[in-house]
Scaffold this active site. Structure first.
Site, PDB file in Angstrom:
ATOM      1  N   CYS A 147     -40.565  10.585  25.722  1.00 25.08           N
ATOM      2  CA  CYS A 147     -39.923  10.049  24.517  1.00 25.08           C
ATOM      3  C   CYS A 147     -40.890   9.149  23.757  1.00 25.08           C
ATOM      4  O   CYS A 147     -41.188   8.029  24.191  1.00 25.08           O
ATOM      5  CB  CYS A 147     -38.674   9.264  24.927  1.00 25.08           C
ATOM      6  N   CYS A 178     -39.377   5.837  22.467  1.00 28.63           N
ATOM      7  CA  CYS A 178     -39.189   4.828  23.527  1.00 28.63           C
ATOM      8  C   CYS A 178     -40.521   4.224  23.950  1.00 28.63           C
ATOM      9  O   CYS A 178     -40.623   3.016  24.148  1.00 28.63           O
ATOM     10  CB  CYS A 178     -38.554   5.447  24.773  1.00 28.63           C
ATOM     11  N   ASP A 179     -41.527   5.046  24.146  1.00 28.60           N
ATOM     12  CA  ASP A 179     -42.742   4.598  24.836  1.00 28.60           C
ATOM     13  C   ASP A 179     -43.999   4.589  23.973  1.00 28.60           C
ATOM     14  O   ASP A 179     -45.056   4.149  24.433  1.00 28.60           O
ATOM     15  CB  ASP A 179     -43.010   5.507  26.055  1.00 28.60           C
TER      16      ASP A 179
END
Ligand code: NAP
Length: 303
Positions: free
Chosen positions: A128, A131-132
């Site tokens: 993701c 997200c990261d």
């Protein structure tokens, strides 16, 4: 005992909740992560009718608030299976048992993995970008996959990372040409087409690169990267319910557009269902059908 219990708080599950709640049912949604499901991780949703340019997180937040305003309860629980119970059905979860008169299964999908050694153990492997991605600011990353998700992840990462390499196993991309053109316009992006990662390279528990093989010529080469974003598609999240309702040979819930299963009062909705187009629009359409049908099921079998 809830009238309508919904497993999965993504767009399909929350839309089913909206429809059942508006029809007058008591409704509870079980969600193991953040309400909104995978759409939370889409930086930009460009194809949801009448709302161009919204972020997935904004859509998820609005949908969750809309459901809660109608009295829908959202519980954090991981469902492990479903069974028949007096007056309806029961769902077993890590937070205990929930009983209902009608059940909507909308567990969505899970990320498909590459299946390479170290994929779970090495730091630097992600599924993701939203997200990261920030962990790789000004670093070099690879995105593996040739679909729309891979293209969108790569586009997002060009705004954060020094260099982004999209690695895809075929010469033709599966994703939209428009997204591919946008990516190639970015000066820090490139594509390696016809290459597949054979091994993950690491040092001290952290990813350092990919060993790649050319799928046409068999040639090998190494790509040095600090991060790898795997975007090779989705798998159905149906496993806990595979002995309760029918699944097809690939694990998708085997149900038609009416979202019905062989069990009266049990419906399936969203990306978990066998279908040709998995989109936000088709997920919410399923949710509407399943939610309305769950209400009708309760209405036709009063306690
Ligand atoms: P996808 O379309 O199924 O693409 C998966 C990609 O991963 C394919 O290019 C596939 O290669 C590749 N792949 C699969 N297994 C692999 C492996 N073991 N090693 C290397 N590569 C592998 O999945 P997706 O991109 O997640 O999209 C899922 C659905 O959501 C699609 O219908 C997509 O259009 C939709 N979506 C839409 C949007 C949007 O904005 N409209 C955004 C994201 C997703 P091959 O091509 O060779 O099979």
């Amino acid at each position: 005992m809830t009238d309508v219990l919904i497993v999965g708080g993504g767009p399909a599950g929350l839309t089913a909740a909206l429809y059942a709640a508006r029809a007058g049912c008591s409704v509870r949604v079980l969600e193991r992560g953040a309400p909104g499901g995978q759409i939370c991780y889409s930086p930009l949703v460009e194809n949801y009718p009448a709302l161009p340019g919204t972020s997935g997180a904004q859509l998820a937040e609005a949908l969750t608030a809309q459901a809660e305003a109608l009295g829908v309860a959202i519980d954090y629980a991981d469902a492990a299976g479903a069974r028949e119970a007096p007056g309806g059905y029961a769902v077993d979860t890590d937070a205990g048992e929930y009983q209902c008169r009608a059940l909507v299964l909308a567990p969505g999908t899970e990320h498909r993995k590459l299946g390479l050694d170290g994929e779970d153990a090495l730091s630097g492997v992600s599924y993701c970008a939203v997200c990261d991605g920030a962990f790789y600011k000004d670093k070099d990353v690879a995105v593996v996959g040739g679909g729309n998700t891979a293209l969108q992840e790569a586009l997002f990462l060009t705004g954060v990372c020094a260099h982004v390499t999209l690695v895809h196993r075929r010469a033709e991309l599966r994703g939209e040409a428009r997204l591919a053109a946008q990516l190639l316009d970015r000066p820090n992006a490139r594509m390696l087409l016809g290459w597949v990662p054979e091994r993950l390279l690491g040092e001290n528990g952290a990813l350092t690169g990919l060993a790649l093989r050319n799928t046409e010529t068999g040639e090998h080469k190494t790509l040095d990267v600090d991060g790898l974003f795997v975007a090779v598609g989705q798998m159905p999240g149906t496993a806990p319910f595979a002995d309760f309702v029918d699944v097809d040979e690939n694990g998708w819930f085997a149900a038609g557009e009416d979202c019905r299963t062989r069990r009266p009062g049990v419906f399936v909705a969203g990306d978990c269902r066998a279908k040709s187009l998995r989109q936000l629009t088709t997920a919410v359409a399923d949710g509407a059908v399943a939610g309305a049908s769950a209400f009708l099921s309760c209405a036709s079998s009063p306690l």
